[in-house]
Design a protein around this motif. Sequence first.
Motif, PDB file in Angstrom:
ATOM      1  N   LEU A  47      31.357  33.457  31.956  1.00 38.73           N
ATOM      2  CA  LEU A  47      33.229  33.572  32.369  1.00 38.73           C
ATOM      3  C   LEU A  47      33.420  34.729  33.901  1.00 38.73           C
ATOM      4  O   LEU A  47      34.390  33.950  33.809  1.00 38.73           O
ATOM      5  CB  LEU A  47      33.356  34.752  31.143  1.00 38.73           C
ATOM      6  N   GLN A  48      32.288  35.787  33.709  1.00 36.56           N
ATOM      7  CA  GLN A  48      33.147  36.125  35.579  1.00 36.56           C
ATOM      8  C   GLN A  48      32.775  35.993  36.246  1.00 36.56           C
ATOM      9  O   GLN A  48      34.072  35.421  37.383  1.00 36.56           O
ATOM     10  CB  GLN A  48      32.396  37.731  34.949  1.00 36.56           C
ATOM     11  N   GLN A  49      31.831  34.613  36.862  1.00 38.71           N
ATOM     12  CA  GLN A  49      31.532  33.997  37.296  1.00 38.71           C
ATOM     13  C   GLN A  49      32.691  32.953  38.035  1.00 38.71           C
ATOM     14  O   GLN A  49      33.763  32.834  38.868  1.00 38.71           O
ATOM     15  CB  GLN A  49      30.201  33.178  37.467  1.00 38.71           C
ATOM     16  N   GLN A  50      33.344  32.301  36.495  1.00 41.70           N
ATOM     17  CA  GLN A  50      34.608  31.461  35.992  1.00 41.70           C
ATOM     18  C   GLN A  50      35.835  32.250  36.764  1.00 41.70           C
ATOM     19  O   GLN A  50      36.210  31.075  37.297  1.00 41.70           O
ATOM     20  CB  GLN A  50      34.275  30.486  35.118  1.00 41.70           C
ATOM     21  N   LEU A  51      35.490  33.449  36.027  1.00 37.71           N
ATOM     22  CA  LEU A  51      36.870  34.385  37.113  1.00 37.71           C
ATOM     23  C   LEU A  51      37.348  34.323  38.077  1.00 37.71           C
ATOM     24  O   LEU A  51      38.119  34.427  38.631  1.00 37.71           O
ATOM     25  CB  LEU A  51      37.000  35.495  36.472  1.00 37.71           C
ATOM     26  N   GLU A  52      36.517  34.452  38.792  1.00 38.68           N
ATOM     27  CA  GLU A  52      36.178  34.917  40.943  1.00 38.68           C
ATOM     28  C   GLU A  52      36.792  33.508  41.534  1.00 38.68           C
ATOM     29  O   GLU A  52      37.028  33.699  41.797  1.00 38.68           O
ATOM     30  CB  GLU A  52      35.104  35.378  40.978  1.00 38.68           C
ATOM     31  N   THR A  53      36.215  32.345  40.831  1.00 42.67           N
ATOM     32  CA  THR A  53      36.664  31.093  41.587  1.00 42.67           C
ATOM     33  C   THR A  53      38.325  30.150  41.404  1.00 42.67           C
ATOM     34  O   THR A  53      38.096  29.489  41.614  1.00 42.67           O
ATOM     35  CB  THR A  53      35.725  29.733  40.996  1.00 42.67           C
ATOM     36  N   LEU A  54      38.550  31.313  40.024  1.00 44.71           N
ATOM     37  CA  LEU A  54      40.192  31.065  40.574  1.00 44.71           C
ATOM     38  C   LEU A  54      40.642  30.468  41.303  1.00 44.71           C
ATOM     39  O   LEU A  54      40.700  31.496  42.177  1.00 44.71           O
ATOM     40  CB  LEU A  54      40.919  31.746  38.938  1.00 44.71           C
ATOM     41  N   ASP A  55      41.800  29.960  41.212  1.00 42.68           N
ATOM     42  CA  ASP A  55      42.531  30.099  42.614  1.00 42.68           C
ATOM     43  C   ASP A  55      43.678  31.040  42.523  1.00 42.68           C
ATOM     44  O   ASP A  55      43.930  31.479  43.775  1.00 42.68           O
ATOM     45  CB  ASP A  55      43.542  28.558  42.636  1.00 42.68           C
ATOM     46  N   ILE A  56      44.289  31.516  41.602  1.00 43.66           N
ATOM     47  CA  ILE A  56      45.163  33.167  41.499  1.00 43.66           C
ATOM     48  C   ILE A  56      44.355  34.242  42.252  1.00 43.66           C
ATOM     49  O   ILE A  56      44.499  34.545  42.753  1.00 43.66           O
ATOM     50  CB  ILE A  56      45.539  33.237  40.317  1.00 43.66           C
ATOM     51  N   VAL A  57      43.179  34.197  41.791  1.00 42.38           N
ATOM     52  CA  VAL A  57      42.452  35.374  41.660  1.00 42.38           C
ATOM     53  C   VAL A  57      41.729  34.916  43.233  1.00 42.38           C
ATOM     54  O   VAL A  57      41.874  36.057  44.262  1.00 42.38           O
ATOM     55  CB  VAL A  57      40.771  35.640  41.036  1.00 42.38           C
ATOM     56  N   LYS A  58      41.397  33.981  43.496  1.00 41.48           N
ATOM     57  CA  LYS A  58      41.296  34.059  45.198  1.00 41.48           C
ATOM     58  C   LYS A  58      42.339  34.546  45.908  1.00 41.48           C
ATOM     59  O   LYS A  58      42.585  35.011  47.365  1.00 41.48           O
ATOM     60  CB  LYS A  58      40.441  32.680  45.816  1.00 41.48           C
ATOM     61  N   ALA A  59      43.281  34.346  45.637  1.00 44.77           N
ATOM     62  CA  ALA A  59      44.761  33.847  46.786  1.00 44.77           C
ATOM     63  C   ALA A  59      44.956  35.289  46.527  1.00 44.77           C
ATOM     64  O   ALA A  59      45.622  36.071  47.654  1.00 44.77           O
ATOM     65  CB  ALA A  59      46.007  33.359  45.927  1.00 44.77           C
ATOM     66  N   HIS A  60      45.118  36.520  45.318  1.00 41.78           N
ATOM     67  CA  HIS A  60      45.394  37.980  45.305  1.00 41.78           C
ATOM     68  C   HIS A  60      44.306  38.786  46.544  1.00 41.78           C
ATOM     69  O   HIS A  60      45.002  39.466  46.971  1.00 41.78           O
ATOM     70  CB  HIS A  60      45.773  38.377  44.345  1.00 41.78           C
ATOM     71  N   VAL A  61      43.142  37.825  46.607  1.00 43.16           N
ATOM     72  CA  VAL A  61      41.799  39.196  47.452  1.00 43.16           C
ATOM     73  C   VAL A  61      42.666  38.515  48.195  1.00 43.16           C
ATOM     74  O   VAL A  61      42.145  39.421  49.430  1.00 43.16           O
ATOM     75  CB  VAL A  61      40.508  38.102  46.755  1.00 43.16           C
ATOM     76  N   ALA A  62      42.675  37.646  48.606  1.00 42.69           N
ATOM     77  CA  ALA A  62      42.721  37.015  50.350  1.00 42.69           C
ATOM     78  C   ALA A  62      43.793  37.860  51.052  1.00 42.69           C
ATOM     79  O   ALA A  62      44.024  38.374  51.807  1.00 42.69           O
ATOM     80  CB  ALA A  62      43.008  35.455  50.660  1.00 42.69           C
ATOM     81  N   ASP A  63      44.800  38.674  49.896  1.00 42.74           N
ATOM     82  CA  ASP A  63      46.785  39.000  50.462  1.00 42.74           C
ATOM     83  C   ASP A  63      46.528  40.188  50.415  1.00 42.74           C
ATOM     84  O   ASP A  63      46.919  40.502  49.449  1.00 42.74           O
ATOM     85  CB  ASP A  63      47.628  38.570  49.570  1.00 42.74           C
ATOM     86  N   ASN A  64      45.987  40.380  51.136  1.00 37.11           N
ATOM     87  CA  ASN A  64      45.406  42.069  51.329  1.00 37.11           C
ATOM     88  C   ASN A  64      46.680  43.111  52.035  1.00 37.11           C
ATOM     89  O   ASN A  64      46.871  44.452  52.026  1.00 37.11           O
ATOM     90  CB  ASN A  64      44.094  42.534  52.296  1.00 37.11           C
ATOM     91  N   THR A  65      47.544  41.802  52.934  1.00 35.81           N
ATOM     92  CA  THR A  65      49.009  42.767  52.610  1.00 35.81           C
ATOM     93  C   THR A  65      49.556  43.097  52.014  1.00 35.81           C
ATOM     94  O   THR A  65      50.876  43.946  51.574  1.00 35.81           O
ATOM     95  CB  THR A  65      49.982  41.347  53.894  1.00 35.81           C
ATOM     96  N   GLN A  66      49.750  42.383  50.798  1.00 40.51           N
ATOM     97  CA  GLN A  66      50.481  42.834  49.579  1.00 40.51           C
ATOM     98  C   GLN A  66      49.764  43.285  48.015  1.00 40.51           C
ATOM     99  O   GLN A  66      50.457  44.663  47.149  1.00 40.51           O
ATOM    100  CB  GLN A  66      51.335  41.527  49.082  1.00 40.51           C
ATOM    101  N   TRP A  67      48.844  43.334  48.261  1.00 39.50           N
ATOM    102  CA  TRP A  67      47.654  43.622  47.183  1.00 39.50           C
ATOM    103  C   TRP A  67      46.567  44.085  47.691  1.00 39.50           C
ATOM    104  O   TRP A  67      45.790  43.914  48.329  1.00 39.50           O
ATOM    105  CB  TRP A  67      47.681  42.276  46.356  1.00 39.50           C
ATOM    106  N   LYS A  68      46.255  45.194  46.501  1.00 41.74           N
ATOM    107  CA  LYS A  68      44.249  45.750  46.404  1.00 41.74           C
ATOM    108  C   LYS A  68      44.093  45.528  44.925  1.00 41.74           C
ATOM    109  O   LYS A  68      44.975  46.100  44.327  1.00 41.74           O
ATOM    110  CB  LYS A  68      44.548  47.017  46.805  1.00 41.74           C
TER     111      LYS A  68
END
Length: 238
Positions: A47-68
Amino acid sequence: MPISALSTAEATTADAAPIKTLVEAITWEDSISTPKAPEPSALESELQQQLETLDIVKAHVADNTQWKRRAAYSLVTDDYRVHHLTAGTLRGDNKLGVSPALFQSLDESQVMSVLHIGLSMCGHPNITHGGLLATLLDEITAMTAIPNLPGKTGFTANLNINYRHPCIANQFVVAHSELTSVEGRKAFVKATLKTLDGTVLADATALFIAPKIPVSQIAEQLTLAKTQTAPATPQPEA
């Protein structure tokens, strides 16, 4: 009443100490030592591996101008974790099965968390218990309120919930909270729980209040109260 479920990489020993002290204050000094959290099971790892592949998780990881990204519950000590409701008691296969993907906005006014709710968290068959959803909303609102309160410590004073749609068990859900206002020792927050496709499961408003006295003093009072009410130790017969 969460104390803090959110920690930062920059947290100092001084920052962590009040929370650890309060944790210690609600634990009997002579209690039996408890084991550390077990290693992740095969299901949790999957499940942890699945979590990391979710689009919403990847999008927030990539958006380091707004999220940490933040580590959930890292200030909960190992010996207390097994007694902590969401980090310990409710963690495990078919319960809260993964460590949440947790993100905080750079201005600390919002928190977003993606977590998995298992099959053993139901009220009606295959429908997640509303009390669990209330717990998750309490946690996510605390994660936003507490960093904005004096002393970065607070307690839930009020939590109003609207249940909008049944939450089917065994799925990932998205919790989001946003600071509405801060008035002295009071922080007002709003929050939602949604499915990955955006269906609103529940929404809430919450009020958190910072204590008037230092947390260390609260801890001392709690320790004293427990000492005074603890059962007497039987004395050996002469």
